[in-house]
Design a protein around this motif. Structure first.
Motif, PDB file in Angstrom:
ATOM      1  N   THR A 262      11.306   4.995  -2.841  1.00 57.50           N
ATOM      2  CA  THR A 262      11.122   6.152  -3.696  1.00 57.50           C
ATOM      3  C   THR A 262      10.720   7.338  -2.835  1.00 57.50           C
ATOM      4  OG1 THR A 262       8.870   5.435  -4.048  1.00 57.50           O
ATOM      5  CG2 THR A 262      10.465   4.898  -5.753  1.00 57.50           C
TER       6      THR A 262
ATOM      7  N   ILE B  98       0.828  -1.204   0.000  1.00 54.27           N
ATOM      8  CA  ILE B  98       0.000   0.000   0.000  1.00 54.27           C
ATOM      9  C   ILE B  98       0.864   1.257   0.000  1.00 54.27           C
ATOM     10  CG2 ILE B  98      -1.706   1.305   1.324  1.00 54.27           C
ATOM     11  CD1 ILE B  98      -2.786  -1.409   2.289  1.00 54.27           C
ATOM     12  N   LEU B  99       1.918   1.251   0.830  1.00 49.22           N
ATOM     13  CA  LEU B  99       2.726   2.469   0.961  1.00 49.22           C
ATOM     14  C   LEU B  99       4.057   2.384   0.225  1.00 49.22           C
ATOM     15  CD1 LEU B  99       2.324   3.468   4.705  1.00 49.22           C
ATOM     16  CD2 LEU B  99       1.181   4.422   2.733  1.00 49.22           C
ATOM     17  N   GLY B 100       4.431   1.208  -0.221  1.00 47.37           N
ATOM     18  CA  GLY B 100       5.790   1.049  -0.726  1.00 47.37           C
ATOM     19  C   GLY B 100       6.709   0.893   0.467  1.00 47.37           C
TER      20      GLY B 100
ATOM     21  N   ARG C 242       5.608  10.915  -4.003  1.00 54.43           N
ATOM     22  CA  ARG C 242       4.299  10.321  -3.784  1.00 54.43           C
ATOM     23  C   ARG C 242       3.779   9.763  -5.092  1.00 54.43           C
ATOM     24  NH1 ARG C 242       1.078  13.469   0.691  1.00 54.43           N
ATOM     25  NH2 ARG C 242       2.823  14.158   1.919  1.00 54.43           N
ATOM     26  N   ASP C 243       2.782   8.890  -4.980  1.00 59.13           N
ATOM     27  CA  ASP C 243       2.166   8.364  -6.204  1.00 59.13           C
ATOM     28  C   ASP C 243       1.504   9.496  -6.963  1.00 59.13           C
ATOM     29  OD1 ASP C 243       1.122   5.060  -5.143  1.00 59.13           O
ATOM     30  OD2 ASP C 243       3.016   6.140  -5.010  1.00 59.13           O
TER      31      ASP C 243
ATOM     32  N   GLU D   8      -1.234   9.879  -8.363  1.00 60.72           N
ATOM     33  CA  GLU D   8      -2.675  10.116  -8.360  1.00 60.72           C
ATOM     34  C   GLU D   8      -3.156  11.060  -7.259  1.00 60.72           C
ATOM     35  OE1 GLU D   8      -2.367   6.275  -7.727  1.00 60.72           O
ATOM     36  OE2 GLU D   8      -3.319   6.127  -5.785  1.00 60.72           O
ATOM     37  N   SER D   9      -2.239  11.545  -6.413  1.00 55.72           N
ATOM     38  CA  SER D   9      -2.734  12.272  -5.261  1.00 55.72           C
ATOM     39  C   SER D   9      -2.844  13.771  -5.518  1.00 55.72           C
ATOM     40  CB  SER D   9      -1.792  12.023  -4.081  1.00 55.72           C
ATOM     41  OG  SER D   9      -0.465  12.180  -4.518  1.00 55.72           O
ATOM     42  N   PRO D  10      -4.053  14.301  -5.481  1.00 62.55           N
ATOM     43  CA  PRO D  10      -4.181  15.743  -5.605  1.00 62.55           C
ATOM     44  C   PRO D  10      -3.732  16.413  -4.311  1.00 62.55           C
ATOM     45  CG  PRO D  10      -6.312  14.740  -5.199  1.00 62.55           C
ATOM     46  CD  PRO D  10      -5.308  13.625  -5.234  1.00 62.55           C
TER      47      PRO D  10
ATOM     48  N   ARG E 193       7.121   8.193   3.758  1.00 62.52           N
ATOM     49  CA  ARG E 193       6.158   9.225   3.378  1.00 62.52           C
ATOM     50  C   ARG E 193       6.161  10.404   4.331  1.00 62.52           C
ATOM     51  NH1 ARG E 193       2.092   7.481  -0.603  1.00 62.52           N
ATOM     52  NH2 ARG E 193       3.061   5.617  -1.411  1.00 62.52           N
TER      53      ARG E 193
END
Lengths: 516, 141, 356
Positions: C183, C177-179, C186-187, C189-191, C347
């Motif tokens: 990296t 879920i978080l990796g 962030r992914d 897709e996150s606004p 994160r």
């Protein structure tokens, strides 16, 4: 691989004697192995292999209990009630065969979908988690110890939450779907633990056969009744019993395609099984509070689910959500059979569980293939599928007809036996509910069939104005997996003897002597 | 009567605590607080099991004995561990050890989801998230 | 049954702890500041752990303190820092609905209490049947003075196997879920919208920068960390004789590494224990545990039947078996705790001193 050689050297008979432990341990250990197989495709091949081995072991177990025998296996060679035992009879042998077969088919089907939907770096862990889920579900199905049920229920549940969340790459709603499932699932598991704790308080043991024996000798007291209520609610949440089903539609809709197939055909079934095991084997059908619960709670809720959720299914525009609501309605059929409290009713419920796994698996597979080929997610996008993907459309149609319960499909057989069982009890109003629900099924399945065959395929420019037209792909293995289930959905109309025989044997055991 | 109240009082307290946790889970829309509620609910269930295992005047179920299977003990005297000493029931302890670990596993997955939900929606309030999805649903149809 | 005097004192202690638990529980319901809620959860767990000691469940108390009050609270704090610090109050309608549900559930349990055995009853079914049997059989059958360990690692070892698998699942889940934090971005897709916490700089893996004024911390940590690891090993191998075992030791070991990363930074920690090693460790523990099960089958016994491990002496076999599976537990628990920490830490936005 060393272990496998060692096991083989240890001799076939000994190996078979340990099949109950191996059928659970192999997928769990293999799941851990898959994690370190860095390469995605390698992890997939490994998982297919393991699913095949697991399926083999479940067939061995199935073979040895066909005649109504039971096998007891003591973990660590500690006798019950000190140790944990496994208990295999016709009922759970059928179930573990179903779970392992569906795991195998879902894996064979799933590679192209996984390749597209999951980040390649995560493939190994994804398949590892999937194997853990399979092992967990099988563990729940053959456990003979109440607390061990909880542990393996959590193995399967936590891995399911994770697998559902993996749909986030397609749609962020997978995250919230998974979270809601996690909250409700954990409440359910905790209720179950409270129930088991109360049973332990009343009996002093955790072995299910032992609990059953002690409860049979004693007058039920308040602790036992409360335990019963908590276990039913806890497992009801996991079974998606109406109105505790709210986690299910989103979880099925937004999970990765392969996971949708596997969940729809196994997860609620295993929960349904363990509910039956507790209701009939641990507690005793016929106790006054249990009969009251069957007549005044389970049966009405089952019928409400059959009708309300079929209506909801009819209004869905997302195909997978439509199928998900239909699943809640179908759980209603199974619960109705169970709530009759008769051998015939139970057998019909179990048979429907088996048939529903086949048809719902096939439906989710077909929809996934349509999604892979043409990017279809909505009912109106299915238009013209009969021309663009004729094989997928045909599979979807046959499985859909089975869902309605049309003659010549397996769905007809289980609904037929259910109606017979209901009439035996004289519940004519339940027959009305079955008919109404089936008519609604005609409507929502009809919407899909109508779109596929009576409407013209969209011109690519109209459907995806900005995107380039997606190439139609129909991977051979995925199609093969789909057609195994589609043919199964027809085959078990003409020859229902295997599932019917097992369901009858199981129901006889459960109603007769408790079955533990 | 007094015996009954003294003997059942902790059940009532534990039930109240369980229901406190359950109330937090159901009532709050905040995802982190929901998980805290889940933790309180589960911890209270652990208390139910452990309170069940207590035997009056008992001691922790650990023998004062070296791991041999002879008769020597730490104090050099041969003592039957079951003679004269009352021990509390070990089985619920084992079950709860398992349950605690299962609980933290669920919590970790839940929190990971919350972090991702926050990144995807900019909120961890259930109502805000539902509203955001509802708007998208309306816009697309 | 009669209550003797020494038992009465325990009842007084229990009453005090119970009232504190109630106060914390009510406060949890009423507060909306997430920081306070999470800290109170830690307090709640610690109080529960203290109560468990008073109820003779020392192993459980140890685990509850390490896992409930320790790891869980840290994880919640981490998640809270990544999300927001304030919860919205509950609307009145939902409050009443929830109260209804909770009321019905509570009444069902309250109803059941009237047939429950008295607190401390030695003759209750729970305390007189299987539980008592373990007390009689453990020394001759398993030969381990800590009966809890004997049940956990031998009689009910299969439960423990399932438990280790659950832990592995959680580790895999967080990594999926978080990796695992390799990296830094962030992914996609996150606004990035919302309140104060998102508009920050991209997450930086260093939680606390290795600035000069941490020199004292660094020195102290260098002394402390070996001691913590040593303590973890003690807990691991003393589990047969006293409270402790693989779970507690795994958590303690992980906390030593977490302390290291707090002082010396995530990058340094990743160099010391690379993410790949952690990922391998999560699986390795399950392989050790499950592998032992397969070995016992191969040696002609049942799954996890330690008696067959040594031909002549079943008790020795039990000792060997328990030792091996406890190592498996240690490896998976420690690795999973670290993988979860790596996942969350990957994160983290940068925490500056003035944020606290």
């Amino acid at each position: 691989m060393n272990f496998i050689e060692m096991i083989t050297n240890a001799g076939g008979g000994h190996l078979l004697a340990n099949a109950p432990a191996l059928v659970v341990a192999i997928p769990l250990i293999a799941g851990a192995v898959a994690v370190v197989l860095g390469h995605g495709k390698l992890a997939w091949v490994w998982s297919v292999l393991i699913a095949l081995v697991t399926f083999g072991f479940s067939l061995i177990l199935l073979q040895s209990v066909l005649g109504g025998e039971t096998i007891t296996y003591a973990m660590g060679n500690w006798p019950a009630p000190l140790g944990i035992t496994y208990h295999i009879d016709a009922l759970n042998a059928l179930l573990i065969s179903l779970v392992s077969a569906m795991a195998l088919l879902a894996l064979l089907y799933g590679w192209p979908m996984v390749e597209r939907e999951i980040d390649p770096k995560k493939h190994a862990m994804f398949f590892g988690t999937f194997l853990l889920c399979v092992g967990g579900l099988i563990g729940v199905a053959i456990a003979g110890d109440a607390f061990n049920v909880f542990v393996f229920l959590e193995v399967s549940s936590i891995s399911t939450y994770v697998l559902v969340a993996m749909g986030a790459q397609k749609n962020r709603q997978a995250l919230t779907a998974s979270f809601n499932y996690l909250i409700l699932g954990t409440i359910g598991a905790t209720f179950f633990v409270i129930g088991v704790g109360l049973l332990y308080m009343a009996t002093g043991t955790l072995n299910m056969a032992d609990i059953s024996r002690i409860l049979a000798d004693s007058e039920g007291n308040r602790v036992v009744r409360a335990a019963f209520a908590f276990i039913v609610i806890g497992l009801g949440l996991k079974t998606a019993m109406f109105p505790l089903h709210t986690w299910l539609p989103n979880a099925y809709t937004f999970s990765p395609s392969m996971i949708g197939v596997f969940l729809a055909s196994t997860a609620t079934k295993v929960a349904f099984y363990i509910l039956i095991r507790f209701l009939f084997s641990v507690f005793h059908a016929g106790a006054s509070f249990e009969t009251a619960m069957f007549d005044f709670v389970l049966a009405p809720m089952a019928m409400v689910a059959m009708i309300v959720c079929s209506v909801q299914a009819s209004f869905q525009s997302d195909v997978r959500r439509l199928l998900a609501y239909s699943s809640v309605a179908q759980v209603g059929y199974m619960l109705l059979g169970l709530s009759l409290g008769t051998a015939a009713g139970l057998a019909a419920g179990l048979l429907h569980m088996f048939n529903h796994a086949l048809m719902k698996g096939a439906l989710f597979m077909a929809v996934g293939l349509a999604g892979l080929g043409l990017g279809i997610t909505r009912v109106n996008e299915l238009r013209g599928l009969g021309k663009t993907m004729p094989l997928v459309a045909a599979g979807l149609t046959v499985a859909g007809l089975s869902l309605i319960g049309v003659p010549l499909t397996a769905g007809f057989i289980s609904k037929y036996y259910l109606v017979i069982a209901v009439l035996e009890r004289g519940w004519w109003w339940a027959v009305v509910a079955i008919v109404v629900s089936s008519v609604l099924a005609i409507f929502y399945v009809g919407r899909m069939i109508e779109a596929m065959y009576l409407q013209n395929p969209p011109t690519p420019s109209a459907a995806h104005e900005s995107d380039p037209p997606i190439q139609v792909r129909s991977p051979v293995l995925s199609m093969a997996a789909l057609y195994v289930l589609v043919i199964g959905s027809v085959w078990f109309f003409f020859d229902p003897s295997l599932p019917k025989g097992l369901a009858d044997t199981a129901a006889g055991l459960l109603i007769g002597g408790g079955g533990l | 009567m007094v015996d009954f109240i003294v003997g059942h009082f902790n059940y009532w307290v534990i039930i109240t605590l369980m229901m406190t946790g359950l109330y937090v889970i159901i009532s709050t829309g905040n995802l982190v607080k929901k998980l805290v509620g889940l933790g309180v609910f589960q911890t209270s269930v652990f208390q139910l099991y452990i309170t069940l295992s207590k035997v009056a005047g008992g001691r922790p179920p650990i023998f004062d004995k070296l791991p041999g299977y002879g008769t020597e003990t730490k104090y050099g005297a041969a003592v039957d561990p079951l003679l004269g000493v009352i021990y509390s029931n070990p089985l619920p302890h084992v079950l709860i050890l398992t349950a605690i670990v299962v609980g933290v596993s669920t919590l970790a997955v839940g929190l990971a989801l919350v972090v991702r939900i926050r990144e995807a929606y900019g909120s961890i309030e259930g109502d805000d998230i539902d509203e955001a999805e509802y708007k998208i649903e309306i816009a697309s149809s | 049954m009669g209550l003797d005097v020494s038992f009465d004192i325990f009842i007084v202690i229990d009453l005090i702890i119970m009232s504190m638990l109630l106060v914390v529980g009510i406060a949890l319901v009423r507060l909306n500041n997430l920081f306070a809620v999470v800290m109170l959860y830690g307090v709640y767990s610690l109080l529960a752990a203290i109560w468990f000691v008073s109820l003779d469940a020392v192993d459980v108390a140890f685990t509850e303190a390490a896992v409930g009050a320790g790891i869980s609270t840290v994880l919640m704090l981490g998640a809270m820092l990544l999300t927001s610090r304030e919860a919205k109050p509950t609307p009145a309608l939902r409050r009443w609905l929830s109260l209804g549900v909770v009321g019905v559930t509570g009444m069902a349990l309250f109803y059941a209490t009237f047939d429950m055995p008295n607190f401390g009853d030695a003759n209750s079914p729970a305390n007189s049947y299987v539980g008592l049997q373990y007390m009689y059989d453990t020394i001759t059958e398993v030969g381990v003075p800590n009966v809890v360990t004997a049940i956990l690692a031998s009689y009910r070892a299969f439960d423990t196997f399932g438990e280790v698998v659950v832990v592995l699942t959680a580790g895999l889940g967080v990594m999926l879920i978080l990796g695992i934090g390799t990296t830094r971005t962030r992914d996609g897709e996150s606004p990035q919208s919302g309140d104060e916490t998102t508009q920050s700089a991209p997450p930086v893996t260093t939680v606390l920068a290795t600035e000069n004024h941490h020199i004292v911390l660094q020195v102290v940590a260098k002394i402390l960390i070996p001691i913590i690891v040593l303590y973890a090993l003690y807990v691991q191998f003393h589990g047969d004789y006293g409270p402790g075992g693989g779970f507690q030791a795994g958590v303690i070991f992980a906390s030593a590494v977490i302390l290291y990363s707090l002082i010396f930074g995530m990058d340094e920690t990743r160099r010391a224990i690379p993410a790949k090693v952690v990922q391998f460790g999560t699986a390795l523990g399950v392989l050790i545990f499950g592998g032992l099960g397969l070995v016992t089958i191969a040696m002609g016994g049942k799954f996890l039947d330690y008696d067959v491990l040594t031909a002549a002496d079943p008790i020795l076999g039990q000792h060997v078996g328990i030792l091996i599976i406890e190592v498996g537990v240690l490896v998976t628990v420690a690795s999973v705790m670290l993988s979860i920490y790596y996942g969350f830490a990957g994160r983290y936005r940068e925490l500056k001193d003035q944020d606290w």
